[in-house]
Design a protein around this motif. Structure first.
Motif, PDB file in Angstrom:
ATOM      1  N   ALA A  18       0.807  -1.221   0.000  1.00  0.00           N
ATOM      2  CA  ALA A  18       0.000   0.000   0.000  1.00  0.00           C
ATOM      3  C   ALA A  18       0.838   1.269   0.000  1.00  0.00           C
ATOM      4  N   ASN A  19       2.000   1.238   0.632  1.00  0.00           N
ATOM      5  CA  ASN A  19       2.833   2.437   0.717  1.00  0.00           C
ATOM      6  C   ASN A  19       4.041   2.382  -0.204  1.00  0.00           C
ATOM      7  N   GLU A  20       4.002   1.490  -1.151  1.00  0.00           N
ATOM      8  CA  GLU A  20       5.142   1.352  -2.064  1.00  0.00           C
ATOM      9  C   GLU A  20       5.258   2.564  -2.987  1.00  0.00           C
ATOM     10  N   LYS A  21       6.470   3.092  -3.092  1.00  0.00           N
ATOM     11  CA  LYS A  21       6.720   4.224  -3.977  1.00  0.00           C
ATOM     12  C   LYS A  21       7.054   3.758  -5.389  1.00  0.00           C
ATOM     13  N   ARG A  22       7.706   2.609  -5.485  1.00  0.00           N
ATOM     14  CA  ARG A  22       8.091   2.081  -6.784  1.00  0.00           C
ATOM     15  C   ARG A  22       8.365   0.583  -6.653  1.00  0.00           C
ATOM     16  N   MET A  23       7.790  -0.192  -7.530  1.00  0.00           N
ATOM     17  CA  MET A  23       8.009  -1.639  -7.490  1.00  0.00           C
ATOM     18  C   MET A  23       9.434  -1.960  -7.922  1.00  0.00           C
ATOM     19  N   PRO A  24       9.940  -3.158  -7.639  1.00  0.00           N
ATOM     20  CA  PRO A  24      11.308  -3.516  -8.022  1.00  0.00           C
ATOM     21  C   PRO A  24      11.543  -3.360  -9.521  1.00  0.00           C
ATOM     22  N   SER A  25      12.743  -2.926  -9.878  1.00  0.00           N
ATOM     23  CA  SER A  25      13.081  -2.692 -11.283  1.00  0.00           C
ATOM     24  C   SER A  25      12.936  -3.956 -12.125  1.00  0.00           C
ATOM     25  N   SER A  26      13.257  -5.102 -11.528  1.00  0.00           N
ATOM     26  CA  SER A  26      13.146  -6.361 -12.267  1.00  0.00           C
ATOM     27  C   SER A  26      11.702  -6.643 -12.654  1.00  0.00           C
ATOM     28  N   LEU A  27      10.759  -6.295 -11.776  1.00  0.00           N
ATOM     29  CA  LEU A  27       9.349  -6.511 -12.071  1.00  0.00           C
ATOM     30  C   LEU A  27       8.873  -5.532 -13.136  1.00  0.00           C
ATOM     31  N   ILE A  28       9.353  -4.305 -13.070  1.00  0.00           N
ATOM     32  CA  ILE A  28       8.999  -3.318 -14.104  1.00  0.00           C
ATOM     33  C   ILE A  28       9.441  -3.814 -15.476  1.00  0.00           C
ATOM     34  N   ARG A  29      10.658  -4.341 -15.534  1.00  0.00           N
ATOM     35  CA  ARG A  29      11.161  -4.851 -16.818  1.00  0.00           C
ATOM     36  C   ARG A  29      10.303  -6.013 -17.305  1.00  0.00           C
ATOM     37  N   LEU A  30       9.907  -6.884 -16.385  1.00  0.00           N
ATOM     38  CA  LEU A  30       9.075  -8.023 -16.761  1.00  0.00           C
ATOM     39  C   LEU A  30       7.749  -7.557 -17.350  1.00  0.00           C
ATOM     40  N   LEU A  31       7.129  -6.581 -16.696  1.00  0.00           N
ATOM     41  CA  LEU A  31       5.833  -6.100 -17.144  1.00  0.00           C
ATOM     42  C   LEU A  31       5.935  -5.281 -18.425  1.00  0.00           C
ATOM     43  N   GLU A  32       7.048  -4.559 -18.598  1.00  0.00           N
ATOM     44  CA  GLU A  32       7.235  -3.770 -19.815  1.00  0.00           C
ATOM     45  C   GLU A  32       7.570  -4.652 -21.005  1.00  0.00           C
ATOM     46  N   ASP A  33       8.367  -5.691 -20.773  1.00  0.00           N
ATOM     47  CA  ASP A  33       8.774  -6.573 -21.874  1.00  0.00           C
ATOM     48  C   ASP A  33       7.606  -7.403 -22.380  1.00  0.00           C
ATOM     49  N   GLY A  34       6.607  -7.595 -21.541  1.00  0.00           N
ATOM     50  CA  GLY A  34       5.459  -8.377 -21.962  1.00  0.00           C
ATOM     51  C   GLY A  34       5.694  -9.857 -21.794  1.00  0.00           C
ATOM     52  N   VAL A  35       4.874 -10.638 -22.455  1.00  0.00           N
ATOM     53  CA  VAL A  35       4.903 -12.084 -22.276  1.00  0.00           C
ATOM     54  C   VAL A  35       5.457 -12.770 -23.517  1.00  0.00           C
ATOM     55  N   LYS A  36       5.817 -14.017 -23.325  1.00  0.00           N
ATOM     56  CA  LYS A  36       6.395 -14.794 -24.409  1.00  0.00           C
ATOM     57  C   LYS A  36       5.334 -15.124 -25.460  1.00  0.00           C
ATOM     58  N   THR A  37       5.717 -14.983 -26.725  1.00  0.00           N
ATOM     59  CA  THR A  37       4.818 -15.338 -27.816  1.00  0.00           C
ATOM     60  C   THR A  37       5.499 -16.351 -28.722  1.00  0.00           C
ATOM     61  N   THR A  38       4.705 -17.223 -29.299  1.00  0.00           N
ATOM     62  CA  THR A  38       5.219 -18.197 -30.258  1.00  0.00           C
ATOM     63  C   THR A  38       4.332 -18.177 -31.491  1.00  0.00           C
ATOM     64  N   VAL A  39       4.926 -18.461 -32.630  1.00  0.00           N
ATOM     65  CA  VAL A  39       4.183 -18.517 -33.882  1.00  0.00           C
ATOM     66  C   VAL A  39       4.305 -19.933 -34.436  1.00  0.00           C
ATOM     67  N   SER A  40       3.182 -20.537 -34.752  1.00  0.00           N
ATOM     68  CA  SER A  40       3.188 -21.900 -35.270  1.00  0.00           C
ATOM     69  C   SER A  40       2.304 -21.983 -36.512  1.00  0.00           C
ATOM     70  N   ASN A  41       2.546 -22.996 -37.315  1.00  0.00           N
ATOM     71  CA  ASN A  41       1.748 -23.238 -38.512  1.00  0.00           C
ATOM     72  C   ASN A  41       0.649 -24.246 -38.187  1.00  0.00           C
ATOM     73  N   LYS A  42      -0.583 -23.908 -38.565  1.00  0.00           N
ATOM     74  CA  LYS A  42      -1.700 -24.804 -38.350  1.00  0.00           C
ATOM     75  C   LYS A  42      -2.543 -24.882 -39.618  1.00  0.00           C
ATOM     76  N   ILE A  43      -3.283 -25.958 -39.735  1.00  0.00           N
ATOM     77  CA  ILE A  43      -4.161 -26.140 -40.890  1.00  0.00           C
ATOM     78  C   ILE A  43      -5.499 -25.480 -40.600  1.00  0.00           C
ATOM     79  N   GLY A  44      -5.890 -24.539 -41.447  1.00  0.00           N
ATOM     80  CA  GLY A  44      -7.146 -23.832 -41.261  1.00  0.00           C
ATOM     81  C   GLY A  44      -8.333 -24.651 -41.722  1.00  0.00           C
ATOM     82  N   HIS A  45      -9.546 -24.072 -41.559  1.00  0.00           N
ATOM     83  CA  HIS A  45     -10.766 -24.785 -41.936  1.00  0.00           C
ATOM     84  C   HIS A  45     -10.824 -25.067 -43.434  1.00  0.00           C
ATOM     85  N   ASP A  46     -10.126 -24.231 -44.212  1.00  0.00           N
ATOM     86  CA  ASP A  46     -10.134 -24.423 -45.653  1.00  0.00           C
ATOM     87  C   ASP A  46      -9.029 -25.361 -46.122  1.00  0.00           C
ATOM     88  N   GLY A  47      -8.294 -25.938 -45.163  1.00  0.00           N
ATOM     89  CA  GLY A  47      -7.234 -26.872 -45.506  1.00  0.00           C
ATOM     90  C   GLY A  47      -5.894 -26.228 -45.762  1.00  0.00           C
TER      91      GLY A  47
END
Length: 475
Positions: A187-216
């Motif tokens: 509640a009285n935090e002035k600034r969260m840890p820098s490591s957490l800021i970097r984690l939240l700024e960098d975002g989450v891991k994404t992956t791209v894969s090939n899949k067969i669509g409904h049209d084949g």
């Protein structure tokens, strides 16, 4: 004084190392944390005292509602670290339920059996509506006309008269600084840890894969590690398979489940805002033009948007109550979520429910939720499970928020919510079904797979106040 040039001057607190570019924020910081005599007129004494103590006693069962902010304000509260190492600090009174849902996660990942079959239709609506064989197996203790009963009529107690959770324009002189009980262990935090800021700024891991669509044809699909699209139809299929479910209504399937990152801590309010935004964006609901890119706004970005909403006068009392949220881990809730949406021109109706006389908040809240999901549905519809076009609901109780995606009524007459809770990840098998849009499945243990998503009367009746936010669907 801030610089009059185009470049905004950084202000430094004369009493500590806090820095701020907003002169109002700096004034508020000094008033709250460095008031002469240590007694700020902007601070709630009990709340600040609770924030200063490292070992606060457990809260009592009594609570009251703050009419200016819609926040529940019980007495002092003790936070404990989750033994499952999820990064959360949990109110001691809620620890048992919190760990129970972790156990449900583990059971769903390791013990549940799902059989995928080509004998079922893969069409969403048909897969959920062709369930005569399931209905015939349900042993219901109620009359046959229960199947066509209005969902909202399954409660006999009238809905409490409710209104806006809080005033969007508040006399600042009446507002007081909240403490640890309402804003969490930081509640009285002035600034969260820098490591957490970097984690939240960098975002989450994404992956791209090939899949067969409904049209084949082969299509590239981007998967964001903490987001699960298409989960609503999978949960609805489980409700169909569960013999204990009499009826169920689900929201529009465009909403995504957004889970917190490992060791991220208590950012549930932000994650639920992201879930609402995922619906607004993908369903082309009012305000979708603000979120036309492929990624949801990060937590850091959402903090900026809330602060901007306060600057514009939307629920601006929240700035004094929280002392500002930018770069911090302070809890946010209904007022901040509504302020953000309203500042973007997105209609967002907030309602509060509290226990009065003989009517419990749980009953009143369930009335409103049932009415929300059933409005517009044909009274003669006898389907056991219906996926509607209704938006999901932002849902808040003391210390935690979730996204309501459905409501179930059981054969014994009880009812409960189906939620996306950012604290818990969907079971791996359910995530696989959702990401691959596979609804042709069966399982002997649908209740086990649904448990982490269910909030029944045993859970909800523990709380004496609830808040919800409704947004509009596509025009």
């Amino acid at each position: 004084m801030a610089s009059t040039s185009d470049k905004v001057e950084t202000l430094e607190c004369p009493f500590c190392d806090y820095k701020e570019k907003n002169d109002y924020q700096m004034l508020l910081h000094v008033e709250v944390f460095h008031s002469e005599g240590g007694d700020s007129p902007f601070a709630v004494k009990d709340g600040m005292e609770a924030a200063r103590q490292s070992h606060a006693p457990k809260r009592t069962d009594s609570s009251s509602s703050n009419p200016r902010s819609g926040r529940s304000t019980p007495s002092r509260i003790e936070f404990v670290q989750c033994p499952y190492q999820c990064g959360e600090q949990i109110p001691a009174d809620d620890l048992q339920f919190h760990t129970d849902f972790h156990i449900a996660e583990d059971m769903a990942n390791h013990d549940a059996v799902i059989n995928v079959s080509n004998n079922f239709s893969t069409d969403i609506s048909n897969a959920l509506r062709n369930h005569d064989e399931v209905l015939s197996q349900v042993q219901s203790p109620v009359k046959e006309n229960r199947w066509i009963s209005s969902l909202k009529d399954m409660f006999s107690t009238p809905i409490l008269k409710t209104g806006p959770t809080f005033n969007t324009k508040t006399n600042i002189g009446e507002v007081r600084r909240l403490g640890k009980t309402e804003l969490g262990p930081f509640a009285n935090e002035k600034r969260m840890p820098s490591s957490l800021i970097r984690l939240l700024e960098d975002g989450v891991k994404t992956t791209v894969s090939n899949k067969i669509g409904h049209d084949g044809k082969i299509v590239k699909v981007e998967v964001i590690s903490n987001e699960t699209p298409n989960l609503v139809p999978v949960l609805a299929r489980l409700s169909v398979l569960d013999k204990k479910v009499a009826r169920a209504f689900y929201c529009n399937p465009f909403v995504r489940h957004v889970a917190k990152l490992p060791q991220e801590g208590g950012f549930c309010g932000y994650r639920n805002i992201q879930m609402l935004i995922s619906y607004i964006r993908d369903a082309a609901a009012p305000g979708h033009e603000h979120f036309d890119n492929k990624r949801l706004p990060s937590i850091i970005r959402l903090q900026d948007m809330i602060e901007s909403a306060w600057d514009q006068g939307y629920n601006s009392a929240g700035r004094i109550e929280t002392g500002g949220i930018r770069w911090t881990r302070k809890y946010i809730g209904t007022p901040e979520a509504q302020a953000l949406l309203l500042s973007l021109g997105i209609p967002a109706e907030a309602q509060a429910f509290s226990s009065k006389d003989k009517t419990e908040a749980y009953t009143a809240m369930m009335h409103a939720v049932c009415k929300h999901f059933e409005d517009g549905t044909e009274p003669s519809n006898t389907d056991k499970v219906v996926i509607t076009d209704k938006p999901p609901l932002f849902f808040q109780h003391q210390g935690h928020s979730m996204t309501v995606v459905g409501v179930e009524v059981y054969t014994d007459g009880r009812a409960g919510l189906v939620v996306f809770d950012p604290m818990y990840n969907p079971a791996k098998q359910l995530k696989h079904l959702a990401l691959n849009n596979k609804l042709a499945f069966s399982t002997p243990t649908p209740g086990r797979l649904l448990k982490a998503h269910r909030r029944d009367d045993k859970y909800l009746s523990r709380y004496k106040a609830f808040e919800i936010i409704k947004v509009n669907g596509p025009v």
